[in-house]
Enzyme design. Structure first.
Site, PDB file in Angstrom:
ATOM      1  N   HIS A  91     -71.696 -20.879  33.510  1.00  0.00           N
ATOM      2  CA  HIS A  91     -70.266 -21.061  33.798  1.00  0.00           C
ATOM      3  C   HIS A  91     -69.765 -22.264  33.003  1.00  0.00           C
ATOM      4  O   HIS A  91     -70.489 -23.258  32.839  1.00  0.00           O
ATOM      5  CB  HIS A  91     -70.044 -21.269  35.300  1.00  0.00           C
ATOM      6  CG  HIS A  91     -68.588 -21.258  35.662  1.00  0.00           C
ATOM      7  ND1 HIS A  91     -67.792 -22.364  35.525  1.00  0.00           N
ATOM      8  CD2 HIS A  91     -67.776 -20.262  36.109  1.00  0.00           C
ATOM      9  CE1 HIS A  91     -66.550 -22.054  35.882  1.00  0.00           C
ATOM     10  NE2 HIS A  91     -66.518 -20.780  36.248  1.00  0.00           N
ATOM     11  N   GLU A  93     -67.963 -24.687  33.673  1.00  0.00           N
ATOM     12  CA  GLU A  93     -68.065 -26.005  34.336  1.00  0.00           C
ATOM     13  C   GLU A  93     -69.507 -26.530  34.284  1.00  0.00           C
ATOM     14  O   GLU A  93     -69.732 -27.743  34.197  1.00  0.00           O
ATOM     15  CB  GLU A  93     -67.559 -25.898  35.787  1.00  0.00           C
ATOM     16  CG  GLU A  93     -66.036 -25.794  35.820  1.00  0.00           C
ATOM     17  CD  GLU A  93     -65.465 -25.002  36.981  1.00  0.00           C
ATOM     18  OE1 GLU A  93     -66.149 -24.839  38.002  1.00  0.00           O
ATOM     19  OE2 GLU A  93     -64.317 -24.529  36.840  1.00  0.00           O
ATOM     20  N   GLU A 163     -64.768 -15.714  29.800  1.00  0.00           N
ATOM     21  CA  GLU A 163     -63.818 -16.612  30.447  1.00  0.00           C
ATOM     22  C   GLU A 163     -63.347 -17.660  29.438  1.00  0.00           C
ATOM     23  O   GLU A 163     -64.056 -18.651  29.194  1.00  0.00           O
ATOM     24  CB  GLU A 163     -64.484 -17.344  31.608  1.00  0.00           C
ATOM     25  CG  GLU A 163     -65.042 -16.430  32.670  1.00  0.00           C
ATOM     26  CD  GLU A 163     -65.198 -17.173  33.983  1.00  0.00           C
ATOM     27  OE1 GLU A 163     -64.462 -16.871  34.916  1.00  0.00           O
ATOM     28  OE2 GLU A 163     -66.032 -18.097  34.055  1.00  0.00           O
ATOM     29  N   GLY A 169     -58.782 -22.072  35.886  1.00  0.00           N
ATOM     30  CA  GLY A 169     -58.197 -23.039  36.807  1.00  0.00           C
ATOM     31  C   GLY A 169     -56.912 -23.676  36.300  1.00  0.00           C
ATOM     32  O   GLY A 169     -56.430 -24.656  36.867  1.00  0.00           O
ATOM     33  N   SER A 208     -57.867 -17.617  35.687  1.00  0.00           N
ATOM     34  CA  SER A 208     -56.573 -17.546  36.385  1.00  0.00           C
ATOM     35  C   SER A 208     -56.123 -16.118  36.695  1.00  0.00           C
ATOM     36  O   SER A 208     -54.933 -15.804  36.625  1.00  0.00           O
ATOM     37  CB  SER A 208     -55.492 -18.302  35.602  1.00  0.00           C
ATOM     38  OG  SER A 208     -55.827 -19.682  35.519  1.00  0.00           O
TER      39      SER A 208
HETATM   40  C1  PEP Z   1     -63.874 -19.274  37.402  1.00  0.00           C
HETATM   41  O1  PEP Z   1     -64.188 -20.210  38.108  1.00  0.00           O
HETATM   42  O2  PEP Z   1     -64.750 -18.617  36.840  1.00  0.00           O
HETATM   43  C2  PEP Z   1     -62.451 -18.949  37.242  1.00  0.00           C
HETATM   44  C3  PEP Z   1     -62.109 -17.957  36.466  1.00  0.00           C
HETATM   45  O3  PEP Z   1     -61.541 -19.725  37.951  1.00  0.00           O
HETATM   46  P1  PEP Z   1     -59.966 -19.436  38.117  1.00  0.00           P
HETATM   47  O4  PEP Z   1     -59.816 -17.981  38.521  1.00  0.00           O
HETATM   48  O5  PEP Z   1     -59.524 -20.371  39.190  1.00  0.00           O
HETATM   49  O6  PEP Z   1     -59.323 -19.694  36.793  1.00  0.00           O
END
Ligand code: PEP
Length: 247
Positions: A91, A93, A163, A169, A208
């Protein structure tokens, strides 16, 4: 989407509670399992609670090591023995805050599979990389780190989550066309290694996603559902997102 059954996966990050587990378990029973697979990635300390509530679960990361003196780490084989079937790996993060490299991510992917978990490999470019026109180069490198270590066949038992980091986020979502273009690039790249693996692989979009944009995103030919952060903490939004994924 063809014969690929969509997945809607909720990544709770370091949020959630026993109460939320009950609420999400209640809404997830209202989503037809024919329609999509609903997966929840709660904090690891809530995993047993979530599994007992009937949710199909995974962890947000796992250790690359099998066992041993790694204080605080999450052991993939224990996750499996609790009854979880999935884990996220790589991920953004984990990559940006905890410094996980492509090699670390490939090692976690390997450990997950050795322990019987299906890894969801998260990939995606930063805003600066997109502005420099490097989106394809970045996702190719992230994917090939796994392929070079474990071979293309390893992807048959995995899921990819594309992503874009700038969309996570932030409330900024890739347009359906932008997301589809990168998903198609990923599938075409994998197809050059193995057509069957590429055709069967579920590629989720994350960044998002909410109940207003999910339907158009999920309608794209190479988008097989989503990885949902913030909106997965809101039971009614999460339910609506699941309902917009059609198998
Ligand atoms: C995620 O944490 O993988 C993510 C896509 O977060 P968000 O939907 O809040 O952007």
């Amino acid at each position: 989407m063809g014969q690929r059954k969509p997945i809607v996966a909720g990544n709770w990050k370091m949020n959630g509670s026993c109460e939320l587990i009950k609420e999400i378990a209640a809404v997830s029973t209202q989503v037809s399992s024919e329609q999509c697979e609903v997966l929840i990635f709660p904090p690891a300390v809530l995993l047993s609670e979530a599994i007992s509530a009937g949710l199909t679960c995974g962890t947000q990361t796992v250790s690359e090591f099998e066992s041993g003196a790694y204080t605080g780490e999450i052991q993939a084989s224990l996750v499996k023995s609790l009854g979880a079937n999935y884990t996220l790996v790589g991920h953004s993060e984990r990559r940006s805050i905890y410094g996980e490299s492509d090699e670390d991510v490939a090692n976690k992917f390997a450990q997950a599979q050795q322990s019987g978990l299906t890894p969801i490999l998260c990939i995606g470019e930063t805003q600066a990389q997109r502005e420099q026109g490097k989106t394809e180069e970045v996702v190719k490198q992230q994917l090939e780190a796994v392929i070079k270590k474990l071979g293309i066949a390893s992807l048959a038992n995995s899921v990819i989550a594309y992503e874009p980091v700038w969309a996570i986020g932030t409330g900024l979502t890739a347009t359906p066309e932008q997301a589809q273009a990168t998903h198609k690039y990923i599938r075409d790249l994998l197809s050059d290694y193995d057509k069957h693996v590429a055709n069967a692989l579920r590629i989720l979009y994350g960044g998002s996603v909410n109940e207003s944009n999910s339907e158009l995103l999920f309608a794209q030919a190479d988008i097989d559902g989503g990885l949902i952060g913030g909106a997965s903490l809101k039971p009614q939004s999460f339910k609506a997102i699941c309902e917009s994924a059609k198998g």
